[in-house]
Design an enzyme around this catalytic site. Structure first.
Site, PDB file in Angstrom:
ATOM      1  N   CYS A   1       0.885  -1.208  -0.479  1.00  0.00           N
ATOM      2  CA  CYS A   1      -0.111  -0.012  -0.548  1.00  0.00           C
ATOM      3  C   CYS A   1       1.174   1.093   0.046  1.00  0.00           C
ATOM      4  O   CYS A   1       0.396   1.809  -0.091  1.00  0.00           O
ATOM      5  CB  CYS A   1      -0.904  -0.175   0.773  1.00  0.00           C
TER       6      CYS A   1
ATOM      7  N   HIS B   1      -3.078   7.383   2.060  1.00  0.00           N
ATOM      8  CA  HIS B   1      -3.543   5.994   1.726  1.00  0.00           C
ATOM      9  C   HIS B   1      -5.050   5.772   2.539  1.00  0.00           C
ATOM     10  O   HIS B   1      -5.032   5.385   4.230  1.00  0.00           O
ATOM     11  CB  HIS B   1      -2.442   5.242   2.116  1.00  0.00           C
TER      12      HIS B   1
ATOM     13  N   ASN C   1     -10.109   0.061   0.076  1.00  0.00           N
ATOM     14  CA  ASN C   1      -9.086   0.047   0.098  1.00  0.00           C
ATOM     15  C   ASN C   1      -8.442  -0.436  -1.185  1.00  0.00           C
ATOM     16  O   ASN C   1      -8.845  -1.825  -1.855  1.00  0.00           O
ATOM     17  CB  ASN C   1      -8.626  -0.610   1.311  1.00  0.00           C
TER      18      ASN C   1
HETATM   19  N1  COA Z   1     -19.496  -8.248   8.965  1.00  0.00           N
HETATM   20  C1  COA Z   1     -19.746  -8.341  10.085  1.00  0.00           C
HETATM   21  N2  COA Z   1     -19.692  -9.581  11.073  1.00  0.00           N
HETATM   22  C2  COA Z   1     -17.769  -9.324  10.744  1.00  0.00           C
HETATM   23  C3  COA Z   1     -17.421  -8.770   8.890  1.00  0.00           C
HETATM   24  C4  COA Z   1     -18.263  -8.431   8.723  1.00  0.00           C
HETATM   25  N3  COA Z   1     -17.532  -8.410   7.392  1.00  0.00           N
HETATM   26  N4  COA Z   1     -16.482  -9.428   9.842  1.00  0.00           N
HETATM   27  C5  COA Z   1     -16.204  -9.927  11.119  1.00  0.00           C
HETATM   28  N5  COA Z   1     -17.091 -10.128  12.055  1.00  0.00           N
HETATM   29  C6  COA Z   1     -17.407  -9.977  13.077  1.00  0.00           C
HETATM   30  C7  COA Z   1     -16.222 -10.586  13.637  1.00  0.00           C
HETATM   31  O1  COA Z   1     -16.078 -12.240  13.126  1.00  0.00           O
HETATM   32  C8  COA Z   1     -16.682 -10.214  15.166  1.00  0.00           C
HETATM   33  O2  COA Z   1     -17.555 -11.061  15.756  1.00  0.00           O
HETATM   34  P1  COA Z   1     -17.270 -11.861  16.563  1.00  0.00           P
HETATM   35  O3  COA Z   1     -17.220 -10.729  18.017  1.00  0.00           O
HETATM   36  O4  COA Z   1     -18.752 -12.519  17.734  1.00  0.00           O
HETATM   37  O5  COA Z   1     -16.556 -13.071  16.766  1.00  0.00           O
HETATM   38  C9  COA Z   1     -17.230  -8.810  15.198  1.00  0.00           C
HETATM   39  O6  COA Z   1     -17.377  -9.090  13.680  1.00  0.00           O
HETATM   40  C10 COA Z   1     -15.571  -8.215  15.586  1.00  0.00           C
HETATM   41  O7  COA Z   1     -14.694  -8.127  14.712  1.00  0.00           O
HETATM   42  P2  COA Z   1     -13.589  -7.403  14.927  1.00  0.00           P
HETATM   43  O8  COA Z   1     -12.282  -7.944  14.330  1.00  0.00           O
HETATM   44  O9  COA Z   1     -13.365  -7.137  16.221  1.00  0.00           O
HETATM   45  O10 COA Z   1     -13.573  -6.331  14.526  1.00  0.00           O
HETATM   46  P3  COA Z   1     -12.769  -4.909  14.197  1.00  0.00           P
HETATM   47  O11 COA Z   1     -13.815  -3.974  14.709  1.00  0.00           O
HETATM   48  O12 COA Z   1     -11.613  -4.648  14.841  1.00  0.00           O
HETATM   49  O13 COA Z   1     -12.773  -4.982  12.711  1.00  0.00           O
HETATM   50  C11 COA Z   1     -11.767  -5.065  10.601  1.00  0.00           C
HETATM   51  C12 COA Z   1     -12.509  -5.451  11.665  1.00  0.00           C
HETATM   52  C13 COA Z   1     -11.090  -6.293   9.922  1.00  0.00           C
HETATM   53  C14 COA Z   1     -12.493  -4.009   9.857  1.00  0.00           C
HETATM   54  C15 COA Z   1     -10.202  -3.627  11.300  1.00  0.00           C
HETATM   55  O14 COA Z   1      -9.368  -4.764  12.328  1.00  0.00           O
HETATM   56  C16 COA Z   1      -9.340  -3.760  10.127  1.00  0.00           C
HETATM   57  O15 COA Z   1     -10.163  -3.096   9.205  1.00  0.00           O
HETATM   58  N6  COA Z   1      -8.257  -4.237   9.873  1.00  0.00           N
HETATM   59  C17 COA Z   1      -7.773  -4.170   8.164  1.00  0.00           C
HETATM   60  C18 COA Z   1      -6.379  -3.051   8.991  1.00  0.00           C
HETATM   61  C19 COA Z   1      -5.990  -2.125   7.439  1.00  0.00           C
HETATM   62  O16 COA Z   1      -6.276  -2.413   6.749  1.00  0.00           O
HETATM   63  N7  COA Z   1      -4.457  -3.211   7.605  1.00  0.00           N
HETATM   64  C20 COA Z   1      -4.064  -2.694   6.538  1.00  0.00           C
HETATM   65  C21 COA Z   1      -3.600  -1.219   6.392  1.00  0.00           C
HETATM   66  S1  COA Z   1      -2.885  -1.145   5.003  1.00  0.00           S
END
Ligand code: COA
Length: 328
Positions: A113, A255, A285
């Site tokens: 990225c 980004h 993204n």
């Molecule tokens: N729809 C609905 N529920 C979802 C889901 C989706 N698309 N994806 C995950 N969940 C659920 C999980 O299973 C979890 O359920 P549980 O509580 O029953 O276990 C719950 O939602 C919460 O998940 P969590 O991982 O705590 O959510 P979060 O707030 O951390 O958000 C991401 C998850 C993936 C959006 C976030 O971690 C993220 O954006 N990470 C990427 C970072 C990134 O882009 N890095 C690269 C930089 S270039």
């Protein structure tokens, strides 16, 4: 040393829009969940017939038109991508042929990225030192081809698109004032596409069954926190190096990985969100392409005016992160 600046920008987003509501039909997710957790409402998906060089070609033509130049006048093409048409030849070689850039030398740069900022820095060195007079720097990604569409934490985040700039010598006091690049290979597992490289080739039924060819974000939550920290650090590094403050910056063009990451950066830097250019709601993204696409939009909508200080910043797989401070 010559002073190097951006003299034209362009971008291209595939026509097909995939909204969160459409994703609800094949994935256990909801528009509400995706919007709340990421700020993404929809993303673009390339046609099956399109490869990264096709998206790049349109973005480059638009950047060339903005610069008032033809492809034949271009001497260097540097393409940032983690989704090239083929691993050999490079995506940039396909692009060079499609553009008819007969007098250019072309190659790819890979830094996930942060790829656009790395590519910009590489191209800048050649012009600064007088090796070439100009360059096309383009970032193009078809991230939707790398996804496991059953992995709801990952596939909701990504989209396709391309952004390009033409760079050349500019008058003193303008152009790229500084670039800071960083990497930490020890964090490589956080954002990983395990298959397709020498570690797992030849591609086998076994590797496909294990989905090794898809993007793996096991460390997504980990990278979320690191991203906020590194983004803020690299912005502060650029400001300190140039002896300027955030008040002097017209806009930060970052980004676009997750709206919450950008909100975290704003909080850490103690700046209002309108200091940060955000278009993630429409595109998700697009890895290396988000920065030049956002930059092109900021130029076209008048956010960026001649004389403005613009701070580009990115963080991504590798891990890699970096900034570029530009006097427009
Ligand atoms: N729809 C609905 N529920 C979802 C889901 C989706 N698309 N994806 C995950 N969940 C659920 C999980 O299973 C979890 O359920 P549980 O509580 O029953 O276990 C719950 O939602 C919460 O998940 P969590 O991982 O705590 O959510 P979060 O707030 O951390 O958000 C991401 C998850 C993936 C959006 C976030 O971690 C993220 O954006 N990470 C990427 C970072 C990134 O882009 N890095 C690269 C930089 S270039």
């Amino acid at each position: 040393m010559k002073r190097v600046g951006i003299i034209g920008t362009g971008s291209y987003l595939p026509e097909k829009v995939l909204s969160n509501f459409e994703m609800e039909k094949f994935l256990d997710t909801s528009d509400e969940w995706i919007m709340t957790r990421t700020g993404i409402r929809e993303r673009r998906v390339a046609k099956a017939s399109e490869a990264a060089s096709d998206l790049a070609q349109v973005a480059c033509k638009r950047a060339l038109a903005a610069a008032g130049m033809t492809a034949e006048a271009i001497e260097l093409i540097v393409m940032a991508t983690i989704t090239p048409d083929t691993h050999c030849p490079a995506g940039a070689n396909w692009l060079e042929a499609k553009l008819g850039a007969k007098h250019a030398v072309s190659f790819d740069v890979t830094a996930a990225c942060t790829g656009f900022i790395f590519a910009l820095s590489v191209a800048e060195q050649y012009i600064k030192t007088g090796v070439y007079r100009n360059a096309l720097v383009v970032a193009s990604e078809i991230m939707t081809r790398t996804l496991d569409w059953t992995d709801r934490e990952t596939c909701i985040l990504w989209g396709d698109g391309a952004g390009a700039v033409v760079i050349a010598e500019v008058e003193d006091g303008k152009g790229i004032l500084s670039t800071h690049l960083h990497s930490d290979g020890a964090g490589g597992d956080n954002l990983l596409m395990p298959g397709g490289g020498s570690k797992t080739t030849p591609i086998s039924y076994k590797s496909v069954d294990k989905k090794l060819h898809t993007l793996n974000m096991i460390g997504a939550n980990q990278s979320f926190k690191v991203a906020v920290k590194r983004f803020a650090e690299v912005c502060e590094e650029a400001l300190a190096h140039n002896n300027v403050t955030l008040d002097d910056i017209k806009i930060i063009v970052p980004h676009q990985a997750n709206l919450r990451i950008l909100q975290g950066v704003a909080k850490r830097l103690d700046v209002p969100m309108d200091k940060i250019y955000v278009n993630i709601e429409r595109y998700g993204n697009i890895s290396s392409a988000t920065v030049p696409i956002a930059l092109d939009e900021a130029v076209k909508d008048g956010t960026i005016q001649p004389g403005d200080l613009v701070l580009l910043a990115a963080f991504g797989g590798g891990l890699t992160w970096g900034s570029s401070l530009i006097r427009w």
